[in-house]
Design a protein around this motif. Structure first.
Motif, PDB file in Angstrom:
ATOM      1  N   ILE A   1     -37.413  -3.939  -5.676  1.00 41.04           N
ATOM      2  CA  ILE A   1     -38.748  -3.331  -5.584  1.00 41.04           C
ATOM      3  C   ILE A   1     -39.540  -3.835  -4.366  1.00 41.04           C
ATOM      4  O   ILE A   1     -40.464  -3.177  -3.901  1.00 41.04           O
ATOM      5  CB  ILE A   1     -39.531  -3.581  -6.895  1.00 41.04           C
ATOM      6  CG1 ILE A   1     -40.622  -2.552  -7.087  1.00 41.04           C
ATOM      7  CG2 ILE A   1     -40.088  -4.971  -6.970  1.00 41.04           C
ATOM      8  CD1 ILE A   1     -41.272  -2.601  -8.461  1.00 41.04           C
ATOM      9  N   GLU A   2     -39.131  -4.982  -3.830  1.00 45.23           N
ATOM     10  CA  GLU A   2     -39.847  -5.582  -2.698  1.00 45.23           C
ATOM     11  C   GLU A   2     -39.844  -4.631  -1.492  1.00 45.23           C
ATOM     12  O   GLU A   2     -38.837  -4.012  -1.168  1.00 45.23           O
ATOM     13  CB  GLU A   2     -39.176  -6.904  -2.312  1.00 45.23           C
ATOM     14  CG  GLU A   2     -39.921  -7.671  -1.260  1.00 45.23           C
ATOM     15  CD  GLU A   2     -39.285  -9.027  -0.981  1.00 45.23           C
ATOM     16  OE1 GLU A   2     -39.862  -9.763  -0.176  1.00 45.23           O
ATOM     17  OE2 GLU A   2     -38.226  -9.343  -1.551  1.00 45.23           O
ATOM     18  N   ASN A   3     -41.001  -4.510  -0.844  1.00 38.23           N
ATOM     19  CA  ASN A   3     -41.188  -3.670   0.356  1.00 38.23           C
ATOM     20  C   ASN A   3     -40.889  -2.197   0.117  1.00 38.23           C
ATOM     21  O   ASN A   3     -40.368  -1.506   0.993  1.00 38.23           O
ATOM     22  CB  ASN A   3     -40.346  -4.200   1.525  1.00 38.23           C
ATOM     23  CG  ASN A   3     -40.753  -5.594   1.919  1.00 38.23           C
ATOM     24  OD1 ASN A   3     -41.938  -5.920   1.971  1.00 38.23           O
ATOM     25  ND2 ASN A   3     -39.770  -6.437   2.184  1.00 38.23           N
ATOM     26  N   THR A   4     -41.201  -1.705  -1.074  1.00 38.55           N
ATOM     27  CA  THR A   4     -41.069  -0.280  -1.357  1.00 38.55           C
ATOM     28  C   THR A   4     -42.457   0.319  -1.558  1.00 38.55           C
ATOM     29  O   THR A   4     -43.436  -0.396  -1.714  1.00 38.55           O
ATOM     30  CB  THR A   4     -40.198  -0.025  -2.606  1.00 38.55           C
ATOM     31  OG1 THR A   4     -40.797  -0.675  -3.726  1.00 38.55           O
ATOM     32  CG2 THR A   4     -38.776  -0.517  -2.405  1.00 38.55           C
ATOM     33  N   ASP A   5     -42.530   1.630  -1.551  1.00 38.19           N
ATOM     34  CA  ASP A   5     -43.808   2.333  -1.663  1.00 38.19           C
ATOM     35  C   ASP A   5     -44.115   2.807  -3.071  1.00 38.19           C
ATOM     36  O   ASP A   5     -45.269   2.908  -3.462  1.00 38.19           O
ATOM     37  CB  ASP A   5     -43.824   3.548  -0.732  1.00 38.19           C
ATOM     38  CG  ASP A   5     -43.700   3.158   0.722  1.00 38.19           C
ATOM     39  OD1 ASP A   5     -44.486   2.296   1.172  1.00 38.19           O
ATOM     40  OD2 ASP A   5     -42.816   3.707   1.412  1.00 38.19           O
ATOM     41  N   VAL A   6     -43.061   3.141  -3.822  1.00 38.76           N
ATOM     42  CA  VAL A   6     -43.239   3.767  -5.128  1.00 38.76           C
ATOM     43  C   VAL A   6     -42.276   3.153  -6.130  1.00 38.76           C
ATOM     44  O   VAL A   6     -41.106   2.909  -5.815  1.00 38.76           O
ATOM     45  CB  VAL A   6     -42.968   5.291  -5.052  1.00 38.76           C
ATOM     46  CG1 VAL A   6     -43.121   5.948  -6.421  1.00 38.76           C
ATOM     47  CG2 VAL A   6     -43.873   5.960  -4.033  1.00 38.76           C
ATOM     48  N   PHE A   7     -42.788   2.927  -7.331  1.00 38.16           N
ATOM     49  CA  PHE A   7     -41.936   2.545  -8.464  1.00 38.16           C
ATOM     50  C   PHE A   7     -42.061   3.631  -9.510  1.00 38.16           C
ATOM     51  O   PHE A   7     -43.167   4.006  -9.900  1.00 38.16           O
ATOM     52  CB  PHE A   7     -42.373   1.203  -9.074  1.00 38.16           C
ATOM     53  CG  PHE A   7     -41.693   0.916 -10.383  1.00 38.16           C
ATOM     54  CD1 PHE A   7     -40.413   0.409 -10.409  1.00 38.16           C
ATOM     55  CD2 PHE A   7     -42.325   1.194 -11.593  1.00 38.16           C
ATOM     56  CE1 PHE A   7     -39.758   0.166 -11.620  1.00 38.16           C
ATOM     57  CE2 PHE A   7     -41.689   0.956 -12.801  1.00 38.16           C
ATOM     58  CZ  PHE A   7     -40.404   0.439 -12.815  1.00 38.16           C
ATOM     59  N   ILE A   8     -40.927   4.149  -9.968  1.00 38.05           N
ATOM     60  CA  ILE A   8     -40.902   5.113 -11.063  1.00 38.05           C
ATOM     61  C   ILE A   8     -40.037   4.509 -12.157  1.00 38.05           C
ATOM     62  O   ILE A   8     -38.843   4.267 -11.956  1.00 38.05           O
ATOM     63  CB  ILE A   8     -40.327   6.475 -10.625  1.00 38.05           C
ATOM     64  CG1 ILE A   8     -41.197   7.081  -9.533  1.00 38.05           C
ATOM     65  CG2 ILE A   8     -40.209   7.413 -11.831  1.00 38.05           C
ATOM     66  CD1 ILE A   8     -40.639   8.359  -8.930  1.00 38.05           C
TER      67      ILE A   8
END
Length: 189
Positions: free
Chosen positions: A59-66
């Protein structure tokens, strides 16, 4: 299905995680046919530079979590590790992957859940009445990905730019415009 739809709508990179860890080609033979199909069809990507089999690393350095999994899977530190102003759709019910209040406190710009007691409820009830009405009214026998994309775009178009806020990016299932917009979007393609 979510990953396939997002990829068909132009999302370039989709990383995935399940109960066994980060989805990666090296573990292909351990996956069921559904995940193997996502790998075969290049729907799921492998995050470059990732060296751990953890959601925190992924999840690190991402824009979206679904999330469509289990409650309390995501921590505030994970949200803080994301890019600036991340979007978090934590849809597990009844307990989302991260409490929406905690997600906001950790820096999430937009948060949606599957729950009706928080803003931005993401629920399939937004789509189904309109899809069925449109399919029945137009003699549609098979719901295609194009129809699903058109339905998503129709739902997105309901909220005007003037109405759009971080707490209002998804209309309510009770908004009378939803069924009409989605049913008009369902046509033979």
């Amino acid at each position: 299905a979510i990953a396939r739809l997002l990829k068909s709508m132009g999302i370039h990179k989709i990383y995935a995680y399940n109960k066994d860890g980060v989805i990666q080609k090296a573990n292909y033979d351990t996956y069921d046919y559904a995940i193997q199909g996502l790998i075969d069809d290049n729907i799921i990507d492998e995050k470059p530079g990732r060296n751990k089999n953890t959601l925190a690393d992924l999840i690190e350095n991402t824009d979206v979590f679904i999330g469509v999994s289990v409650g309390d899977l995501v921590t505030e530190s994970m949200i803080k590790s994301m890019n600036d102003k991340p979007i978090v759709f934590a849809m597990a019910n009844p307990d989302p992957e991260i409490d929406p209040i905690k997600a906001h406190q950790a820096g999430a710009c937009i948060v949606g859940t599957g729950r009706s007691d928080f803003p931005n409820q993401i629920n399939n009830v937004l789509v189904f009445p309109g899809i069925f009405k449109g399919a029945l009214g137009n003699g549609v026998r098979t719901i295609t990905n194009t129809m699903k994309m058109n339905a998503a775009k129709a739902i997105a178009s309901i909220i005007s730019r003037d109405e759009l806020t971080p707490e209002y990016v998804i209309p309510s299932p009770f908004d009378k415009r939803v069924v009409l917009a989605v049913s008009k979007a369902i046509k033979n393609d």
